[in-house]
Design an enzyme around this catalytic site. Structure first.
Site, PDB file in Angstrom:
ATOM      1  N   HIS A   1       7.310   1.654  11.367  1.00 54.74           N
ATOM      2  CA  HIS A   1       7.836   2.948  10.935  1.00 54.74           C
ATOM      3  C   HIS A   1       6.849   4.037  11.359  1.00 54.74           C
ATOM      4  CE1 HIS A   1       8.996   6.172   8.145  1.00 54.74           C
ATOM      5  NE2 HIS A   1      10.153   5.555   8.022  1.00 54.74           N
TER       6      HIS A   1
ATOM      7  N   LEU B   1       0.842  -1.201   0.000  1.00 57.47           N
ATOM      8  CA  LEU B   1       0.000   0.000   0.000  1.00 57.47           C
ATOM      9  C   LEU B   1       0.871   1.243   0.000  1.00 57.47           C
ATOM     10  CD1 LEU B   1      -3.211   0.564   2.096  1.00 57.47           C
ATOM     11  CD2 LEU B   1      -1.531   2.383   1.850  1.00 57.47           C
TER      12      LEU B   1
END
Length: 338
Positions: A231, A127
């Site tokens: 992240h 994505l």
């Protein structure tokens, strides 16, 4: 401005390549390499073309398209079951408990064990949303459209679903986890290993990675701190996955230590709650906000819209959504509340 998800085509190559250059690394499913991306699009074309409804070794690629300009501004992917051609490796974080009667002491040690436990799972991944479009809920549209696709083609996907989140990358583009674990055995930087994996697969892990468990306490602090941590840009994605019912169960990526989220496919909220209906009126002014999809395989389209279930069981939708999906009265759509 209206957006929709549609099946990717081979002529989307340049769009994907331009977006791949913006990822900043650590994005195995979207490498900035035309040859690798072209191979993904060809594999997706073959998957969309197969009509037998059987579970196979498929990769599906969707793109987010601005219906007014035709620009492609995002992408996402689905895999029917991973690890069919090459082993699918993860680290599993677990605990070893030992007790000494002489010292009257119990010691618990955390271990990272190389495993293929997740082999055979379906996967949602790849994505990416263009930085210029990160508003208006388009990331949510990208993410959840995959679940509508799975619901509409349920027999093509395995019974367990996996989503890998990118791990922590430092200011140099390196990975503290890679430097502290695998990088010690391979003589390659994280960028080199990640790019090689994206292009050639991870068989080199099987060839060179030690098979014995790694004691977490023996790693540098920088590596320990990022195990199972997404992240910073992926924290919202992790919350979305949790809202869908996926959970972190100790599996982490072998490259960057990012968390792998899992669930039973039929328990994923947007798969479980997606329902089919025939389109009724297409001039709805006010209704429930929803993701609405139509089409089979390469004709799949998904967009935001308003819906209202009528007494006869048909679904009234708004004009803008009907135009984006290219549907009219009597066509079948699937939908799930936003």
């Amino acid at each position: 401005m209206s957006f929709r998800l549609r099946a990717a085509r081979p002529d989307d190559l340049e769009h994907l390549y331009e977006m791949a250059k913006l990822t900043g690394g650590g994005f195995t499913n979207l490498p900035a390499d035309r040859k690798a991306l072209a191979a993904k699009l060809e594999r997706a074309r073959a998957a969309f073309a197969r009509r037998d409804g059987e579970l196979g070794d498929d990769q599906f690629v969707l793109v987010l398209e601005n219906t007014e300009t035709g620009q492609v501004r995002g992408t996402c992917q689905m895999f029917s079951q991973v690890g069919q051609q090459l082993p699918f490796y993860s680290y599993r974080l677990n605990t070893l408990t030992q007790h000494s009667q002489e010292l009257d002491r119990t010691v618990r040690a955390e271990l990272l064990s190389l495993t293929t436990d997740l082999e055979g799972s379906a996967e949602v991944g790849g994505l990416f949303l263009h930085p210029g479009e990160r508003a208006g809920g388009l990331g949510l549209l990208l993410a959840r459209s995959r679940y509508l696709f799975i619901a509409m083609h349920r027999s093509r996907f395995a019974d367990r679903l996996l989503a890998e989140l990118r791990g922590v990358i430092d200011d140099r583009g390196g990975s503290p986890f890679w430097d502290g674990v695998a990088g010690r055995f391979f003589g390659m930087s994280f960028q080199e290993a990640d790019y090689f994996n994206a292009i050639n697969g991870n068989q080199f892990i099987a060839d060179l990675m030690p098979k014995h468990p790694v004691y977490v306490a023996m790693l540098q602090e920088e590596a320990r701190q990022v195990i199972g941590v997404p992240h910073p840009s992926g924290r919202a994605a992790m919350r979305m996955l949790e809202n869908e019912g996926l959970a972190f169960e100790g599996y982490v990526d072998i490259f960057d230590g990012g968390p792998s989220m899992t669930a039973r496919t039929d328990n994923v909220k947007s798969v479980r709650d997606a329902t089919p209906a025939r389109v009724g009126p297409t001039d709805l002014d006010l209704g429930e906000r929803a993701l609405i999809a139509t089409g089979e395989l390469d004709s799949f389209r998904c967009a935001y819209g308003m819906r209202e279930v009528l007494e006869d069981g048909t679904l009234a939708i708004d004009t803008v959504c009907a135009a984006a999906l290219e549907v009219d009265t009597g066509d079948e759509v699937w939908s799930v509340a936003r």
